[in-house]
Structure formats: structure tokens, C-alpha cells
Design an enzyme around this catalytic site. Structure first.
Site, mmCIF file in Angstrom:
data_model
loop_
_atom_site.group_PDB
_atom_site.id
_atom_site.type_symbol
_atom_site.label_atom_id
_atom_site.label_comp_id
_atom_site.label_asym_id
_atom_site.label_seq_id
_atom_site.Cartn_x
_atom_site.Cartn_y
_atom_site.Cartn_z
ATOM 1 N N GLY A 1 0.803 -1.225 0.000
ATOM 2 C CA GLY A 1 0.000 0.000 0.000
ATOM 3 C C GLY A 1 0.833 1.271 0.000
ATOM 4 N N ARG B 1 -11.550 19.698 11.635
ATOM 5 C CA ARG B 1 -12.513 19.871 12.727
ATOM 6 C C ARG B 1 -11.864 19.763 14.103
ATOM 7 N NH1 ARG B 1 -17.247 16.069 10.440
ATOM 8 N NH2 ARG B 1 -15.504 15.233 9.239
ATOM 9 N N GLN B 2 -10.700 19.139 14.164
ATOM 10 C CA GLN B 2 -9.965 19.103 15.440
ATOM 11 C C GLN B 2 -9.013 20.301 15.432
ATOM 12 O OE1 GLN B 2 -8.561 14.969 16.376
ATOM 13 N NE2 GLN B 2 -9.539 14.501 14.429
ATOM 14 N N ASP C 1 -25.137 25.980 13.150
ATOM 15 C CA ASP C 1 -24.501 26.185 14.457
ATOM 16 C C ASP C 1 -23.974 27.610 14.537
ATOM 17 O OD1 ASP C 1 -21.977 26.168 13.107
ATOM 18 O OD2 ASP C 1 -22.009 23.983 13.200
ATOM 19 N N LYS D 1 -27.254 24.064 18.162
ATOM 20 C CA LYS D 1 -27.038 22.603 18.088
ATOM 21 C C LYS D 1 -26.132 22.161 19.230
ATOM 22 C CE LYS D 1 -23.652 21.083 15.460
ATOM 23 N NZ LYS D 1 -22.798 20.902 14.271
ATOM 24 N N THR E 1 -26.324 16.488 11.419
ATOM 25 C CA THR E 1 -26.599 17.914 11.657
ATOM 26 C C THR E 1 -27.620 18.438 10.648
ATOM 27 O OG1 THR E 1 -24.339 18.235 12.435
ATOM 28 C CG2 THR E 1 -25.508 20.218 11.696
#
Ligand code: R5P
Length: 312
Positions: free
Chosen positions: A38, A95-96, A168, A191, A225
């Protein structure tokens, strides 16, 4: 004009081809293969010495797409490209972006470090999860907004009694930009996230009864969401509900949720991530011309701020 070249990784070659076509070019040759286990192997098939090189690669899952981008950058640096711009239509791991609990990573910063360390001189990205991610880079980053293309398409829907909903609080600035451009009201959905990929609608701030509503978000992942927002808006009397999102991540049962929901009439997405779904409710708006314009202006050291103006 001095020379610039565009190459593509394997994550979104159709988009890279459209970008090249919009510029009257062909993609430059690069061979990318996997070893039996891989591991990724890359070789530029033409000279890139002294070239202003643009590498187009979205980094959606699997993480090999990110690894492939790093290897493409490294190979270009070792082949003496003059300047390497990573064109990342979808920038993953964004998102982190903060330490919101103890002992977690800030992956957005990690990826910024990796790109810089690999040898990228610049980055062109689109609708980062939060604009502050620009500050994680110590190299220039041009942040493009898909709204430039999406708002044009929304005008064609001819929606009256229109409200723009942010799913949000973090998305309010973007939603307000849409509302201004489309002469619509602004609605904010409050949210809560009790767990990863689980969304709960707490309140709807604003009036939606008998209105057509466009929910604007940077991405739809599991669809939790978006579909929950659409259903909450429907329960409050909204008429037609449309989704507009830049990055069609669509993992898990996202497509089934969207297809099954009576509250959702249509979703517009872009081609930052190649389509891996089939849904009569989803329409793709290409951002290839926007990327092409950003590339040519970057190459010519011209201003690209006019490409940003929609979200001011
Ligand atoms: C959240 O801040 C994002 O803007 C999206 O609303 C979210 O990541 C979408 O995730 P999902 O589709 O899994 O609810």
C-alpha cells in the site's frame, strides 16, 4: 507569462482536469503507484526544475490522500521546483482545531506542520472548517469561498420569503454573507453534540414559519446535523428546505438520511470531493473555475482578494 504547471494526485483528478481545462492546459505528467503493502510511490514524468508548480489534491478519507499529497510535495521539492503550491479543495482533519478537552490532538495544526515540513511554499484552500486555521500556517495561505459559485446558483432558484439558516453558531458569519447576497433573513440553529457525529437541535433562533429556508454549512459528513436541522425547521413551519454545503463528505448513512427525509427538498454541493453517491436530491456545482482563477492569479502575483469578497 513564465511557466507554471498543474499536477494532480489521485484523490480528485476529475476536478484537477477541469481546472486545467479552464486554463487551456493539460495536467502535467506524474506517475503514482502503490507497492504491494500500500505504500505510495511518486515520480514526476517531466522536468519540474524551476517550475511554479500547483499540486491539486483533496485530503478526504482515506488518509492516504493526505500522505500522497505530502509525497507529491516532497518529490517536487527534490526535483527543484521553484515554488510549490498545495491546492487543497477539501482540507481534512480541520474539525480538530483546538484542545477542547484534555489529552487530545489539534490535527489541523499537525497537518499544517506536515505540509510545510514536506516543502509546500503556499497553500490554496477552500472553505476551511474555521478561517482561523489560516493562522496555523507560517506560509501564505489563500482561502477561497465556494459561496462565490453557490450564491450564483441560488439566485436561479428564485426563492421568495427566504431565510438562511446556520446549523450552528460557528457558521453564522457565512450564513449572514449568504443572507446579505440573497436578500434573506438570518436564522441560527442552536445545536449540541452529545457525542462524535451525533447532533441534537436545541433551539431555533429566528422566524421560519411559511418561509423557504436554505441551510448553509461547510460540510455534510454523516448528515446528522443537516437532516436534524431540516426536520426541526420543518416542524416550525418552514416551507421548502434546501441545503448548501461546500464539502460533500457524506460518510456512513448520510445519503440514505437525505433521501429519506421529507423535510429536505434539495442539496447543492461542490466538487471539492468527487461524488461517491447517487441521489436525485443532490446537485453538484463545480468550483473548478474559481480554483483556476486563483491559480493563475497566484502565478502572476496578482491579487485574488476579489475572489474572497462574498464573505466579508
Ligand atoms: C460542524 O461544525 C460542521 O460545520 C458540520 O455541521 C458537521 O461537521 C457535519 O457533520 P455531520 O454531518 O456528521 O453532522
Amino acid at each position: 507569462m513564465s511557466e507554471f504547471k498543474i499536477v494532480s494526485g489521485r484523490s480528485n483528478r476529475p476536478l484537477a482536469e477541469k481546472v486545467a481545462t479552464a486554463l487551456g492546459l493539460s495536467l502535467s505528467g506524474v506517475k503514482i503507484q502503490n507497492f504491494s503493502d500500500g505504500e505510495i510511490w511518486v515520480k514526476y514524468e517531466e522536468n519540474v526544475r524551476g517550475v511554479d508548480l500547483f499540486i491539486v489534491q483533496s485530503t478526504h478519507a482515506p488518509s492516504d490522500n493526505l500522505m500522497e499529497l505530502l509525497i507529491l510535495i516532497d518529490a517536487a521539492r527534490r526535483a527543484s521546483a521553484k515554488r510549490i503550491t498545495a491546492v487543497i479543495p477539501y482540507f481534512s482533519y480541520a474539525r480538530q482545531d483546538r484542545k477542547d478537552q484534555p489529552r487530545v490532538s489539534i490535527t489541523a495544526k499537525l497537518v499544517a506542520n506536515l505540509l510545510t515540513e514536506a516543502g509546500a511554499d503556499r497553500v490554496i484552500a477552500m472553505d476551511l472548517h474555521t478561517p482561523q486555521i489560516q493562522g496555523f500556517f507560517d506560509i501564505p495561505l489563500d482561502h477561497l469561498y465556494a459561496s462565490t459559485a453557490l450564491v450564483k446558483r441560488m439566485h436561479l432558484e428564485n426563492l421568495d420569503r427566504l431565510a438562511i439558516a446556520s446549523p450552528d453558531v460557528g457558521g453564522v458569519k457565512t450564513a449572514r454573507a449568504y443572507a446579505t447576497r440573497l436578500d434573506a433573513d438570518l436564522v441560527v440553529v442552536d445545536k449540541r453534540r452529545p457525542a462524535h457525529n451525533v447532533a441534537e437541535v436545541m433551539h431555533i433562533i429566528g422566524e421560519v414559519n411559511n418561509k423557504n429556508v436554505i441551510i448553509v454549512d461547510d460540510l455534510i459528513d454523516t448528515g446528522s446535523t443537516f437532516v436534524k436541522c431540516a426536520e426541526a425547521l420543518k416542524n416550525k413551519g418552514a416551507d421548502r428546505i434546501i441545503g448548501v454545503c461546500t464539502h460533500a463528505v457524506f460518510s456512513g448513512a448520510a445519503i440514505e438520511k437525505i433521501n429519506k427525509s421529507d423535510a429536505v427538498s434539495k442539496v447543492f454541493v461542490t466538487d471539492t470531493i468527487p461524488p461517491h453517491w447517487d441521489s436525485p436530491k443532490i446537485e453538484i456545482i463545480s468550483i473548478a473555475e474559481l480554483l483556476a482563477e486563483a491559480i493563475v492569479r497566484t502565478h502572476e502575483n496578482a491579487s485574488i482578494s476579489s475572489l474572497f469578497e462574498i464573505v466579508r
